[in-house]
Design a protein around this motif. Structure first.
Motif, PDB file in Angstrom:
ATOM      1  N   VAL A 186       0.834  -1.195   0.000  1.00 58.86           N
ATOM      2  CA  VAL A 186       0.000   0.000   0.000  1.00 58.86           C
ATOM      3  C   VAL A 186       0.873   1.250   0.000  1.00 58.86           C
ATOM      4  N   GLN A 187       0.402   2.302  -0.647  1.00 58.24           N
ATOM      5  CA  GLN A 187       1.102   3.586  -0.663  1.00 58.24           C
ATOM      6  C   GLN A 187       0.053   4.685  -0.559  1.00 58.24           C
ATOM      7  N   PRO A 188       0.450   5.925  -0.338  1.00 51.92           N
ATOM      8  CA  PRO A 188      -0.548   6.966  -0.057  1.00 51.92           C
ATOM      9  C   PRO A 188      -1.645   7.115  -1.094  1.00 51.92           C
ATOM     10  N   MET A 189      -1.322   7.028  -2.374  1.00 54.39           N
ATOM     11  CA  MET A 189      -2.346   7.194  -3.401  1.00 54.39           C
ATOM     12  C   MET A 189      -3.330   6.026  -3.402  1.00 54.39           C
ATOM     13  N   SER A 190      -2.813   4.804  -3.303  1.00 52.55           N
ATOM     14  CA  SER A 190      -3.716   3.651  -3.322  1.00 52.55           C
ATOM     15  C   SER A 190      -4.555   3.590  -2.057  1.00 52.55           C
ATOM     16  N   ALA A 191      -4.003   4.009  -0.915  1.00 52.17           N
ATOM     17  CA  ALA A 191      -4.787   4.035   0.327  1.00 52.17           C
ATOM     18  C   ALA A 191      -5.937   5.026   0.225  1.00 52.17           C
ATOM     19  N   MET A 192      -5.669   6.182  -0.347  1.00 56.98           N
ATOM     20  CA  MET A 192      -6.709   7.192  -0.507  1.00 56.98           C
ATOM     21  C   MET A 192      -7.800   6.694  -1.457  1.00 56.98           C
ATOM     22  N   MET A 193      -7.397   6.124  -2.576  1.00 59.05           N
ATOM     23  CA  MET A 193      -8.359   5.609  -3.549  1.00 59.05           C
ATOM     24  C   MET A 193      -9.215   4.501  -2.936  1.00 59.05           C
ATOM     25  N   ALA A 194      -8.562   3.540  -2.301  1.00 57.67           N
ATOM     26  CA  ALA A 194      -9.272   2.372  -1.793  1.00 57.67           C
ATOM     27  C   ALA A 194     -10.210   2.732  -0.649  1.00 57.67           C
ATOM     28  N   GLY A 195      -9.788   3.603   0.241  1.00 58.42           N
ATOM     29  CA  GLY A 195     -10.654   3.996   1.346  1.00 58.42           C
ATOM     30  C   GLY A 195     -11.934   4.655   0.870  1.00 58.42           C
ATOM     31  N   GLN A 196     -11.807   5.548  -0.096  1.00 53.05           N
ATOM     32  CA  GLN A 196     -12.982   6.202  -0.669  1.00 53.05           C
ATOM     33  C   GLN A 196     -13.883   5.191  -1.371  1.00 53.05           C
ATOM     34  N   ALA A 197     -13.277   4.288  -2.139  1.00 50.48           N
ATOM     35  CA  ALA A 197     -14.060   3.321  -2.893  1.00 50.48           C
ATOM     36  C   ALA A 197     -14.832   2.369  -1.981  1.00 50.48           C
ATOM     37  N   ILE A 198     -14.235   1.927  -0.892  1.00 49.39           N
ATOM     38  CA  ILE A 198     -14.926   1.027   0.035  1.00 49.39           C
ATOM     39  C   ILE A 198     -16.154   1.717   0.627  1.00 49.39           C
ATOM     40  N   ARG A 199     -16.025   2.980   0.970  1.00 51.92           N
ATOM     41  CA  ARG A 199     -17.176   3.726   1.502  1.00 51.92           C
ATOM     42  C   ARG A 199     -18.300   3.814   0.465  1.00 51.92           C
ATOM     43  N   LEU A 200     -17.931   4.088  -0.774  1.00 49.81           N
ATOM     44  CA  LEU A 200     -18.947   4.201  -1.820  1.00 49.81           C
ATOM     45  C   LEU A 200     -19.635   2.861  -2.084  1.00 49.81           C
ATOM     46  N   LEU A 201     -18.868   1.781  -2.114  1.00 49.50           N
ATOM     47  CA  LEU A 201     -19.451   0.471  -2.383  1.00 49.50           C
ATOM     48  C   LEU A 201     -20.339   0.009  -1.236  1.00 49.50           C
ATOM     49  N   ALA A 202     -19.941   0.283  -0.012  1.00 50.66           N
ATOM     50  CA  ALA A 202     -20.766  -0.111   1.129  1.00 50.66           C
ATOM     51  C   ALA A 202     -22.154   0.495   1.037  1.00 50.66           C
ATOM     52  N   GLN A 203     -22.233   1.717   0.595  1.00 52.86           N
ATOM     53  CA  GLN A 203     -23.516   2.405   0.529  1.00 52.86           C
ATOM     54  C   GLN A 203     -24.287   2.071  -0.747  1.00 52.86           C
ATOM     55  N   HIS A 204     -23.600   2.028  -1.886  1.00 51.86           N
ATOM     56  CA  HIS A 204     -24.314   2.032  -3.166  1.00 51.86           C
ATOM     57  C   HIS A 204     -24.383   0.686  -3.874  1.00 51.86           C
ATOM     58  N   LEU A 205     -23.461  -0.241  -3.596  1.00 50.44           N
ATOM     59  CA  LEU A 205     -23.534  -1.544  -4.254  1.00 50.44           C
ATOM     60  C   LEU A 205     -24.833  -2.285  -3.918  1.00 50.44           C
ATOM     61  N   PRO A 206     -25.261  -2.353  -2.658  1.00 49.84           N
ATOM     62  CA  PRO A 206     -26.552  -3.012  -2.386  1.00 49.84           C
ATOM     63  C   PRO A 206     -27.728  -2.327  -3.077  1.00 49.84           C
ATOM     64  N   LEU A 207     -27.641  -1.017  -3.268  1.00 48.26           N
ATOM     65  CA  LEU A 207     -28.749  -0.292  -3.893  1.00 48.26           C
ATOM     66  C   LEU A 207     -28.888  -0.645  -5.372  1.00 48.26           C
ATOM     67  N   VAL A 208     -27.771  -0.752  -6.096  1.00 50.54           N
ATOM     68  CA  VAL A 208     -27.885  -1.121  -7.507  1.00 50.54           C
ATOM     69  C   VAL A 208     -28.185  -2.609  -7.657  1.00 50.54           C
ATOM     70  N   PHE A 209     -27.768  -3.421  -6.696  1.00 48.99           N
ATOM     71  CA  PHE A 209     -28.121  -4.835  -6.713  1.00 48.99           C
ATOM     72  C   PHE A 209     -29.635  -5.006  -6.600  1.00 48.99           C
ATOM     73  N   GLU A 210     -30.249  -4.167  -5.773  1.00 48.86           N
ATOM     74  CA  GLU A 210     -31.705  -4.252  -5.572  1.00 48.86           C
ATOM     75  C   GLU A 210     -32.487  -3.515  -6.656  1.00 48.86           C
ATOM     76  N   ASP A 211     -31.862  -2.535  -7.296  1.00 47.19           N
ATOM     77  CA  ASP A 211     -32.549  -1.761  -8.334  1.00 47.19           C
ATOM     78  C   ASP A 211     -31.513  -1.297  -9.354  1.00 47.19           C
ATOM     79  N   ALA A 212     -31.392  -2.046 -10.441  1.00 42.08           N
ATOM     80  CA  ALA A 212     -30.366  -1.750 -11.443  1.00 42.08           C
ATOM     81  C   ALA A 212     -30.609  -0.453 -12.187  1.00 42.08           C
ATOM     82  N   THR A 213     -31.779   0.150 -12.021  1.00 47.84           N
ATOM     83  CA  THR A 213     -32.059   1.417 -12.708  1.00 47.84           C
ATOM     84  C   THR A 213     -31.637   2.637 -11.884  1.00 47.84           C
ATOM     85  N   ASN A 214     -31.052   2.415 -10.716  1.00 47.22           N
ATOM     86  CA  ASN A 214     -30.659   3.511  -9.829  1.00 47.22           C
ATOM     87  C   ASN A 214     -29.382   4.160 -10.362  1.00 47.22           C
TER      88      ASN A 214
END
Length: 386
Positions: free
Chosen positions: A207-235
Motif C-alpha cells: 500500500v502507498q498513499p495514493m492507493s490508500a486514498m483511492m481504496a478507502g474512498q471506494a470502500i465507503r462508496l461500495l458499502a452504501q451504493h452496491l446493495p442499492l444497484v443490486f436491488e434496483d439496477a435502474t438507480n
C-alpha cells in the motif's frame, strides 16, 4: 514516504460518455479492431450503437466478438492475428473485465511476435502496443484504469497475471448508463470483485498513499451504493458511485497489487471457469480471518469505511479490525454470494493442484498480503472453504 504514481489514461467518466466512442477512436486511428464478447453487448443494443458512432466518425470496423468469460491465451493470439491481417491501427474493447483484458493483450501482441505466453513471465518488456480504447460495461475489475490483464492458459488451466505499462489504454470510457441492464447476479459478482480490489490494496504490504486514498474512498462508496444497484439496477445515481469506486479499485491495485484472496482464486476459476467475484466471495471471510491480525490499523479502516450505521464508533482498534470480517460476511449474504467451494464444484482431490499453482504463479499477490502464507497454510485455507 517513498512511492511513485503514474496513470497515463484519459478517463472519460459520466452519464452519456459512451456517445464519445467514435471521436475517441478516430483520434487514434481510422480502422479499429472492435473486441467484445459473444452475447451481452449485442443483446443490449450497445454494439449496434457503437458501430453507428464509429461509422459517423469515419472509422472502419473489424469485429472480433470471441472473448470468453475468462479470456484464454489462445483467444489473445487469434485476436492479434486478426488485428495484423486486417491492418487495424487501433483496438477498442467494449465489455466487462474479460473483454478489456483481452483487448489489452491483443493490442500488446499487435506489436509483438510469437504468442502471448512468451511474455507473461518476463520481468521487463520493451516496445509498444497498438493504441487502445476501453469502454467498460460492468463495474467490477477496474481494468480500464490500470496496466494489468489476466489470461487463462487452456493447456495448463493456469490463470496468469500480465503486468506491463504497455497495457495502459489511451482512453477509458466509463458511462454509468451502460450498467442499468445488468442482471443482479452479475452486479453482485462484479461489485464484490471491486470491493475485494480495494480491501486488498488498502490492507496489503504494498500500500502507498495514493492507493490508500483511492481504496478507502471506494470502500465507503461500495458499502452504501452496491446493495442499492443490486436491488434496483435502474438507480443511476448509485451507479455513478459504484462505477467510480470500481475505477478507483482498478487504479489502486495497479499501484499496490491484489493480495492472498486473488492469489487463491485464480487457480479456482482457471480450473473451473467460475465467475471471478463468486470465487472470491467463497474464499473471503476465511482469508480475512487469516490476515486481519497482521494489520490491525488497515482492517479497522476497512471496518469504518464499511460502517453505515455508526456501529464502529467507540470500538477499539482490535475490535474494529475484527468486525470487518462480519461486515464483509453480511454483505456477501445480502448479495446472494454465500457459496462454499464445494457449492462451486471444487473437489477435495483438486486442492493439491490449486495449492501448487497458487504458490507457483501468484507470488506477487502472496507477498503483498499482510500475512505471508505458506503452502501448508494455503492448502488448509482451501480445505476450510470447501
Amino acid at each position: 514516504m517513498n512511492f511513485s504514481y503514474s496513470l497515463p489514461v484519459n478517463i472519460q467518466f459520466g452519464r452519456g460518455k459512451a456517445a464519445s466512442v467514435g471521436d475517441e477512436v478516430a483520434r487514434l486511428g481510422n480502422k479499429v479492431l472492435l473486441v467484445t464478447g459473444r452475447h451481452s453487448c449485442k443483446a443490449s443494443g450497445l454494439l449496434d450503437r457503437c458501430l453507428q458512432l464509429l461509422a459517423k466518425a469515419g472509422v472502419e470496423v473489424e469485429l472480433f466478438d470471441c472473448v470468453e468469460a475468462n479470456p484464454l491465451t489462445t483467444t489473445i493470439d487469434s485476436g492479434s492475428e486478426r488485428l495484423r491481417a486486417t491492418g487495424c491501427n487501433v483496438v477498442l474493447g467494449i465489455g466487462g473485465g474479460s473483454v478489456m483484458d483481452a483487448a489489452k493483450g491483443i493490442a500488446f501482441m499487435g506489436r509483438h511476435s510469437g504468442k502471448v505466453t512468451d511474455y507473461l513471465h518476463l520481468p521487463q518488456i520493451e516496445g509498444e502496443a497498438v493504441p487502445l480504447v476501453l469502454m467498460t460495461t460492468t463495474a467490477g475489475t477496474g481494468s480500464e484504469g490500470n496496466c494489468v490483464a489476466v489470461f487463462t492458459n487452456p493447456f495448463t488451466s493456469d490463470k496468469l497475471v500480465f503486468f506491463t505499462p504497455l497495457l495502459f489504454a489511451k482512453t477509458a470510457i466509463v458511462d454509468p448508463e451502460l450498467m442499468v441492464t445488468l442482471p443482479p447476479a452479475m452486479i453482485a459478482a462484479t461489485g464484490f470483485d471491486a470491493l475485494s480490489h480495494n480491501i486488498e490494496a488498502l490492507v496489503g504490504r504494498f500500500v502507498q498513499p495514493m492507493s490508500a486514498m483511492m481504496a478507502g474512498q471506494a470502500i465507503r462508496l461500495l458499502a452504501q451504493h452496491l446493495p442499492l444497484v443490486f436491488e434496483d439496477a435502474t438507480n443511476i445515481a448509485s451507479w455513478e458511485q459504484v462505477c467510480w469506486a470500481n475505477t478507483l479499485g482498478g487504479m489502486a491495485i495497479g499501484l499496490s497489487a491484489c493480495g492472498l484472496p486473488h492469489a487463491m482464486e485464480h487457480p479456482l476459476s482457471g480450473l473451473h471457469n467460475i465467475t471471478h467475484g463468486v470465487g472470491l466471495a467463497a474464499l473471503y471471510p476465511a482469508l480475512m480471518e487469516f490476515s486481519w491480525r497482521s494489520n490491525l490499523q488497515a482492517f479497522a479502516t476497512v471496518a469504518r469505511a464499511l460502517d453505515l450505521t455508526g456501529e464502529t464508533s467507540g470500538m477499539s482498534e482490535i475490535d474494529c479490525a475484527r468486525h470487518s470480517i462480519a461486515q464483509v460476511r453480511a454483505l456477501i449474504v445480502r448479495l446472494n454470494l454465500a457459496f462454499t467451494l464445494s457449492d462451486l464444484g471444487v473437489k477435495h482431490d483438486e486442492i493439491e493442484w490449486m495449492t501448487r499453482r497458487c504458490c507457483e504463479t501468484m507470488q506477487v499477490s502472496i507477498q503483498q498480503n499482510p500475512r505471508l502464507a505458506s503452502a501448508d497454510e494455503i492448502r488448509a485455507l482451501y480445505i476450510a472453504c470447501l
